[in-house]
Design a protein around this motif. Structure first.
Motif, PDB file in Angstrom:
ATOM      1  N   SER A   1       0.845  -1.201   0.000  1.00 25.77           N
ATOM      2  CA  SER A   1       0.000   0.000   0.000  1.00 25.77           C
ATOM      3  C   SER A   1       0.875   1.244   0.000  1.00 25.77           C
ATOM      4  O   SER A   1       2.041   1.212   0.395  1.00 25.77           O
ATOM      5  N   ILE A   2       0.282   2.363  -0.454  1.00 22.05           N
ATOM      6  CA  ILE A   2       0.999   3.628  -0.525  1.00 22.05           C
ATOM      7  C   ILE A   2       0.079   4.759  -0.051  1.00 22.05           C
ATOM      8  O   ILE A   2      -1.143   4.580   0.070  1.00 22.05           O
ATOM      9  N   SER A   3       0.686   5.911   0.194  1.00 22.45           N
ATOM     10  CA  SER A   3      -0.066   7.102   0.610  1.00 22.45           C
ATOM     11  C   SER A   3       0.305   8.259  -0.304  1.00 22.45           C
ATOM     12  O   SER A   3       1.484   8.480  -0.593  1.00 22.45           O
ATOM     13  N   ILE A   4      -0.715   8.983  -0.757  1.00 24.64           N
ATOM     14  CA  ILE A   4      -0.523  10.189  -1.554  1.00 24.64           C
ATOM     15  C   ILE A   4      -1.426  11.268  -0.973  1.00 24.64           C
ATOM     16  O   ILE A   4      -2.630  11.049  -0.802  1.00 24.64           O
ATOM     17  N   SER A   5      -0.823  12.404  -0.646  1.00 28.35           N
ATOM     18  CA  SER A   5      -1.565  13.531  -0.059  1.00 28.35           C
ATOM     19  C   SER A   5      -2.390  13.073   1.144  1.00 28.35           C
ATOM     20  O   SER A   5      -3.577  13.407   1.279  1.00 28.35           O
TER      21      SER A   5
END
Length: 311
Positions: free
Chosen positions: A210-214
């Protein structure tokens, strides 16, 4: 190693988790582009994350007016077309195929000795209207030809097409300009970034982790589409061992009329292409009589005969 400088992060247009569905002859795909959620994302027409084991596969089928990019992530995929061209993509290999005027081909997973299925990504890309009828061609990109960027101890980028962290790929892979990067991070909170030109549509597909953007987190199998309101994408991984593809393509403002694997600029042109295929004319002459050699399957022991010398 160069830096991937992003001054203004692009905002998210839409995102969703791709749902598994059946496709071809017994294959399973997680489709993101080419669905109700995202019919197309010009110049992109379809993205499948496929998982297929023999005897399932993608038997004889036509294409017109587009290019396809196939990236094998695990296992091997045999391919053959009605011109007699054939080969095998190993894990880490890609194929850039320009269907152009007409092609009929078959894609069958190799029967692996360890019993593993073949997994990967297949992307369909629109062709500009003025070269919809170009002659078909292939470009197999071997894993040995793909340069790696290592911006940190925790991040590797396979630079398939384009430039990332100062590392440039091979060029002239496809007619429609496409950038394609495979990001591999081994630690949570690893920062990543990728700049783009203003006229390139961009999205991310997460294969693992998983990743996080803003400050928003996106789980595995998420497709994240961006507005062209910034000069790139920047984010962080939120799991160890995250893998995701960052893909972008040059946007050209043209009407997309699609009927399955046929892509044109008008309904009249689509009708002509369908009739050409049904009647075996205007590029489809071999469609009626062609029978692929690989239709009965390919074993891992037979793969070497399909590979270029030295592979």
């Amino acid at each position: 190693m160069g830096l991937n400088v992003v001054s203004k992060v692009r905002s998210v247009l839409k995102h969703f988790v791709a749902i598994e569905q059946s496709e071809g002859a017994g294959a399973l795909v997680k489709r993101s582009i080419g669905t109700i959620q995202m019919r197309n994302f010009p110049p992109f027409l379809m993205l499948d994350n496929f998982d297929v084991s023999p005897p399932a596969g993608f038997p004889e089928h036509p294409h017109h007016g587009q290019e396809t990019i196939t990236y094998v992530l695990r296992g091997m995929m045999a391919h053959e077309d009605f011109t007699g061209s054939k080969g095998v993509l190993r894990s880490g290999d890609l194929q850039f195929m320009t269907a152009g005027k007409a092609i009929v081909h078959s894609e069958i997973p190799v029967k692996m000795d360890n019993g593993e299925s073949t997994q990967g990504l297949q992307l369909w890309v629109d062709l500009p209207n003025d070269i919809k009828n170009v002659e078909p061609r292939y470009r197999d990109l071997r894993r040995e030809e793909i340069p790696l960027a290592t911006p940190s101890d925790n991040l590797i980028v396979k630079v398939i097409s384009g430039e990332s962290y100062g590392v440039k790929s091979l060029t002239e892979l496809a007619y429609t300009p496409v950038e394609f990067y495979h990001f591999i991070a081994n630690k949570k909170n690893t920062e990543f970034a990728q700049p783009f030109s203003d006229d390139f549509s961009s999205f991310i597909y997460i294969m693992k982790g998983s990743i996080s953007i803003s400050d928003q987190e996106y789980p595995e199998s998420s497709a994240i589409f961006f507005k062209n309101d910034g000069d790139g994408i920047r984010g962080f991984t939120t799991s160890d061992n995250a893998e995701f593809a960052i893909i972008a393509g040059k946007y050209f403002n043209q009407k997309v009329v699609q009927y399955g694997p046929f892509v044109e600029s008008s309904r009249e042109n689509i009708v002509d292409v369908i009739q050409n295929y049904q009647n075996g004319v205007n590029g489809f002459e071999n469609a009626r009589t062609w029978s692929p050699v690989i239709k009965n399957g390919v074993t891992e022991a037979e793969v070497q005969q399909y590979l270029p010398k030295g592979n």
